[in-house]
Each structure stands twice: as structure tokens, then as C-alpha cells.
Design an enzyme around this catalytic site. Structure first.
Site, PDB file in Angstrom:
ATOM      1  N   GLY A  13       0.789  -1.234   0.000  1.00  0.00           N
ATOM      2  CA  GLY A  13       0.000   0.000   0.000  1.00  0.00           C
ATOM      3  C   GLY A  13       0.817   1.279   0.000  1.00  0.00           C
ATOM      4  O   GLY A  13       0.306   2.344   0.362  1.00  0.00           O
ATOM      5  N   ASN A  15       1.870   3.043  -2.534  1.00  0.00           N
ATOM      6  CA  ASN A  15       1.298   4.021  -3.484  1.00  0.00           C
ATOM      7  C   ASN A  15       0.003   4.615  -2.946  1.00  0.00           C
ATOM      8  O   ASN A  15      -0.238   5.826  -3.064  1.00  0.00           O
ATOM      9  CB  ASN A  15       1.060   3.365  -4.845  1.00  0.00           C
ATOM     10  CG  ASN A  15       2.330   3.291  -5.648  1.00  0.00           C
ATOM     11  OD1 ASN A  15       2.773   4.280  -6.228  1.00  0.00           O
ATOM     12  ND2 ASN A  15       2.960   2.135  -5.656  1.00  0.00           N
ATOM     13  N   LYS A  66     -15.869 -13.987 -10.337  1.00  0.00           N
ATOM     14  CA  LYS A  66     -15.455 -12.573 -10.430  1.00  0.00           C
ATOM     15  C   LYS A  66     -16.668 -11.643 -10.548  1.00  0.00           C
ATOM     16  O   LYS A  66     -16.727 -10.584  -9.922  1.00  0.00           O
ATOM     17  CB  LYS A  66     -14.536 -12.405 -11.649  1.00  0.00           C
ATOM     18  CG  LYS A  66     -13.799 -11.073 -11.670  1.00  0.00           C
ATOM     19  CD  LYS A  66     -13.075 -10.850 -12.971  1.00  0.00           C
ATOM     20  CE  LYS A  66     -11.903 -11.754 -13.170  1.00  0.00           C
ATOM     21  NZ  LYS A  66     -10.688 -11.307 -12.485  1.00  0.00           N
ATOM     22  N   MET A  91      -3.912  -7.009  -7.423  1.00  0.00           N
ATOM     23  CA  MET A  91      -3.354  -8.163  -8.131  1.00  0.00           C
ATOM     24  C   MET A  91      -4.407  -9.012  -8.846  1.00  0.00           C
ATOM     25  O   MET A  91      -4.201 -10.197  -9.041  1.00  0.00           O
ATOM     26  CB  MET A  91      -2.540  -9.020  -7.153  1.00  0.00           C
ATOM     27  CG  MET A  91      -1.382  -8.290  -6.509  1.00  0.00           C
ATOM     28  SD  MET A  91      -0.248  -7.581  -7.704  1.00  0.00           S
ATOM     29  CE  MET A  91       0.594  -9.066  -8.239  1.00  0.00           C
ATOM     30  N   ASN A 108      -4.049   2.431 -13.817  1.00  0.00           N
ATOM     31  CA  ASN A 108      -3.149   1.511 -13.123  1.00  0.00           C
ATOM     32  C   ASN A 108      -1.717   2.033 -13.225  1.00  0.00           C
ATOM     33  O   ASN A 108      -1.385   2.761 -14.159  1.00  0.00           O
ATOM     34  CB  ASN A 108      -3.237   0.117 -13.780  1.00  0.00           C
ATOM     35  CG  ASN A 108      -2.362  -0.902 -13.068  1.00  0.00           C
ATOM     36  OD1 ASN A 108      -2.302  -0.939 -11.833  1.00  0.00           O
ATOM     37  ND2 ASN A 108      -1.664  -1.741 -13.829  1.00  0.00           N
ATOM     38  N   HIS A 110       2.300   0.635 -13.282  1.00  0.00           N
ATOM     39  CA  HIS A 110       3.042  -0.607 -13.520  1.00  0.00           C
ATOM     40  C   HIS A 110       4.539  -0.288 -13.555  1.00  0.00           C
ATOM     41  O   HIS A 110       4.956   0.669 -14.208  1.00  0.00           O
ATOM     42  CB  HIS A 110       2.598  -1.207 -14.865  1.00  0.00           C
ATOM     43  CG  HIS A 110       3.238  -2.529 -15.137  1.00  0.00           C
ATOM     44  ND1 HIS A 110       2.846  -3.692 -14.516  1.00  0.00           N
ATOM     45  CD2 HIS A 110       4.270  -2.869 -15.954  1.00  0.00           C
ATOM     46  CE1 HIS A 110       3.606  -4.693 -14.933  1.00  0.00           C
ATOM     47  NE2 HIS A 110       4.475  -4.230 -15.805  1.00  0.00           N
TER      48      HIS A 110
HETATM   49  C1  GRF Z   1       3.902  -1.048  -7.401  1.00  0.00           C
HETATM   50  O1  GRF Z   1       5.245  -1.243  -7.750  1.00  0.00           O
HETATM   51  C2  GRF Z   1       3.043  -0.901  -8.629  1.00  0.00           C
HETATM   52  O2  GRF Z   1       3.740  -0.414  -9.722  1.00  0.00           O
HETATM   53  C3  GRF Z   1       2.609  -2.315  -8.900  1.00  0.00           C
HETATM   54  O3  GRF Z   1       2.446  -2.895  -7.633  1.00  0.00           O
HETATM   55  C4  GRF Z   1       3.301  -2.253  -6.710  1.00  0.00           C
HETATM   56  C5  GRF Z   1       2.471  -1.891  -5.524  1.00  0.00           C
HETATM   57  O4  GRF Z   1       3.244  -1.478  -4.433  1.00  0.00           O
HETATM   58  N1  GRF Z   1       1.412  -2.340  -9.714  1.00  0.00           N
HETATM   59  P1  GRF Z   1       2.552  -0.815  -3.173  1.00  0.00           P
HETATM   60  O5  GRF Z   1       1.555  -1.859  -2.618  1.00  0.00           O
HETATM   61  O6  GRF Z   1       1.855   0.423  -3.607  1.00  0.00           O
HETATM   62  O7  GRF Z   1       3.643  -0.571  -2.196  1.00  0.00           O
END
Ligand code: GRF
Length: 191
Positions: A13, A15, A66, A91, A108, A110
Site C-alpha cells: 500500500g 502508493n 469474479k 493483483m 493503473n 506498472h
Molecule cells: C507497485 O510497484 C506498482 O507499480 C505495482 O504494484 C506495486 C504496488 O506497491 N502495480 P505498493 O503496494 O503500492 O507498495
């Protein structure tokens, strides 16, 4: 009027936390309406609880499929009047139940320069490939895995002898700057 966002996360988490910080500092005129997680024990859920942000955490195994859990999420997002869905380490692949309704309103982040190194462990993929550079991509979400229209990318050089941990930390630092800035821009451009 400030926009309302839903953040989807399955992991640590960081981000999500960076976005919440930017909102708290009023760098983004938005409110996090809810954190959605398919992993009730993950770091993102813990952060949301500490910050007093509403959470919908579910175990996919409790649903038939889903469509069943995405219908539940959809009902919640509708009640929260969400403008934008922000995937931050979520995920799961989104299905049509959410994709159709939130068309062009799901983004998203990535950790690679898409279209290179899609899917799981993009950082490991770049290192195993002895790539000279990699980076971060923010894109709209479609039915594919990391295939939607790219909004912004930032490239970095992979240093010789750099460890995976160091590269990952550098990528995270970029993500934590780039995601809030990009969300701000998207929300401002939204009618
Ligand atoms: C990040 O590196 C993002 O690019 C990828 O998953 C990771 C998530 O990290 N999609 P966090 O849970 O936000 O620390």
C-alpha cells in the site's frame, strides 16, 4: 467540487499511502471514498484503518466468481459516487462488470516501460533480461494485462551492479511522485 476516488490494492500500500498524503496536503482536490482490497490482511488495509479511510476488504473465495464480487464492489462504488478507480498494486484482472461501467475511468501503475515487461514481477523481468533501462508506466485499464492506453511514462537507467532492492526502491520513489501528480491532472481534466 472535489472528486471522489476509489483505490484498489492487494499489497503493502505504499502508493495508496502516497496518494493519501498528497490529498491530505491538498495537492490533489479529491477524497478517497474507499479502499477496496482482495486481501483483508494486507498493508494497504492497515494503512486505511489507521488513516480512517473506509475499507471494503473481501476474500474472493467467498464469492462464486469474479462477476459476483465485482457486482458487490460496483454497488459500493455507486453508493460512494466514485469518479475514478485507481489501481495501486491490485493483483486481480478486472472483469467486464467494472470495466464497462467505469470505461476510461480506471487507471493503473506498472513498474516497467510498457509494453515491455507486462504482468507479474516486471522489475525482475527487466533485471533478468539485463535491460539497460526500465521505468514506470501509468495507463488506462482495459480487459488485458497491462495493455491499456498509456497516460505517462518515466524512464530510469538500471545501474551496473544495482541490486533488485535498490532498483525497486528507486522505482517506488518515482511511483510515489508520479501517481499523485497524474491523478491530479486526470481529475482536473475530468468533466
Ligand atoms: C507497485 O510497484 C506498482 O507499480 C505495482 O504494484 C506495486 C504496488 O506497491 N502495480 P505498493 O503496494 O503500492 O507498495
Amino acid at each position: 467540487m472535489s472528486k471522489r476516488i476509489a483505490i484498489f490494492a492487494s499489497g503493502a500500500g505504499s502508493n495508496f499511502n502516497a496518494i493519501a498524503n498528497a490529498i491530505e496536503k491538498k495537492e490533489i482536490a479529491a477524497e478517497i471514498a474507499i479502499l477496496v482490497s482482495d486481501c483483508p490482511e494486507c498493508g494497504a488495509v492497515e494503512i486505511a484503518k489507521k488513516r480512517g479511510i473506509d475499507v471494503f476488504a473481501f476474500n474472493p473465495k467467498d464469492y462464486h466468481n469474479k462477476h459476483a464480487y465485482e457486482s458487490k464492489i460496483y454497488d459500493i462504488l455507486k453508493d460512494c459516487e466514485v469518479d475514478l478507480i485507481v489501481l495501486a498494486g491490485y493483483m486481480r484482472i478486472l472483469g467486464p462488470t467494472l470495466l464497462r461501467v467505469f470505461h476510461q475511468r480506471i487507471i493503473n501503475i506498472h513498474p516497467s516501460l510498457l509494453p515491455k515487461y507486462k504482468g507479474l514481477d516486471a522489475i525482475g523481468q527487466a533485471m533478468n533480461n539485463r535491460a539497460k533501462k526500465t521505468g514506470v508506466s501509468i495507463h488506462y485499464v482495459d480487459e488485458g494485462i497491462d495493455t491499456g492506453k498509456i497516460i505517462i511514462q518515466k524512464s530510469i537507467k538500471i545501474n551496473k551492479d544495482e541490486t533488485r532492492e535498490d532498483l525497486e526502491a528507486r522505482i517506488h520513489r518515482i511511483e510515489h511522485q508520479l501517481y499523485p501528480k497524474t491523478i491530479k491532472k486526470i481529475l482536473e481534466e475530468m468533466k
